[in-house]
Scaffold this motif. Sequence first.
Motif, PDB file in Angstrom:
ATOM      1  N   PHE A  74       0.850  -1.053  -0.125  1.00 47.45           N
ATOM      2  CA  PHE A  74      -0.119  -0.032  -0.159  1.00 47.45           C
ATOM      3  C   PHE A  74       0.897   1.282  -0.085  1.00 47.45           C
ATOM      4  CE2 PHE A  74      -2.527   3.077   2.335  1.00 47.45           C
ATOM      5  CZ  PHE A  74      -3.691   3.224   1.453  1.00 47.45           C
ATOM      6  N   GLN A  75       1.838   1.270   0.749  1.00 49.93           N
ATOM      7  CA  GLN A  75       2.836   2.354   0.782  1.00 49.93           C
ATOM      8  C   GLN A  75       3.573   2.590  -0.592  1.00 49.93           C
ATOM      9  OE1 GLN A  75       5.453   1.418   4.154  1.00 49.93           O
ATOM     10  NE2 GLN A  75       4.217   2.633   5.634  1.00 49.93           N
ATOM     11  N   GLN A  76       4.039   1.479  -1.229  1.00 52.20           N
ATOM     12  CA  GLN A  76       4.578   1.682  -2.267  1.00 52.20           C
ATOM     13  C   GLN A  76       3.456   2.206  -3.289  1.00 52.20           C
ATOM     14  OE1 GLN A  76       5.813  -2.383  -4.156  1.00 52.20           O
ATOM     15  NE2 GLN A  76       7.872  -1.319  -4.756  1.00 52.20           N
ATOM     16  N   GLN A  77       2.505   1.667  -3.389  1.00 52.31           N
ATOM     17  CA  GLN A  77       1.425   2.042  -4.507  1.00 52.31           C
ATOM     18  C   GLN A  77       1.304   3.625  -4.163  1.00 52.31           C
ATOM     19  OE1 GLN A  77      -2.062  -0.049  -3.886  1.00 52.31           O
ATOM     20  NE2 GLN A  77      -1.294  -2.098  -5.063  1.00 52.31           N
ATOM     21  N   ASN A  78       1.036   4.351  -2.778  1.00 55.88           N
ATOM     22  CA  ASN A  78       0.886   5.478  -2.679  1.00 55.88           C
ATOM     23  C   ASN A  78       2.058   6.345  -3.187  1.00 55.88           C
ATOM     24  OD1 ASN A  78      -1.616   5.362  -1.611  1.00 55.88           O
ATOM     25  ND2 ASN A  78      -0.942   5.423   0.701  1.00 55.88           N
ATOM     26  N   MET A  79       3.208   5.782  -2.951  1.00 47.27           N
ATOM     27  CA  MET A  79       4.433   6.639  -3.485  1.00 47.27           C
ATOM     28  C   MET A  79       4.541   6.647  -4.750  1.00 47.27           C
ATOM     29  SD  MET A  79       7.384   5.118  -0.771  1.00 47.27           S
ATOM     30  CE  MET A  79       8.719   5.049  -2.089  1.00 47.27           C
TER      31      MET A  79
END
Length: 90
Positions: A74-79
Amino acid sequence: MSGPNGEPHVPEGEEEDEDEDEDGDSFVEEEYAAINSMLDQINSCLDHLEEKNDYLHACLKELLESNRQTRLEFQQQNMEADAQGSQPPT
């Protein structure tokens, strides 16, 4: 008063009958057998609880790892979304 081995001192002439001693031994043996049976049952229950605890611990570790992986994705997608949103349109 106790004798040298911690046994009760019985004055001469007042010794217990052999039958009473045998019945007492039998009763004590029955008590020990009952206690041993109860301890075996308790031990069995504790073993079962330990197995359940180990299973739950393994499940929780798996869930924790799954949640970590999901959070990282999820953090990677947000970044990636932030990076694409800050780039000027072409």
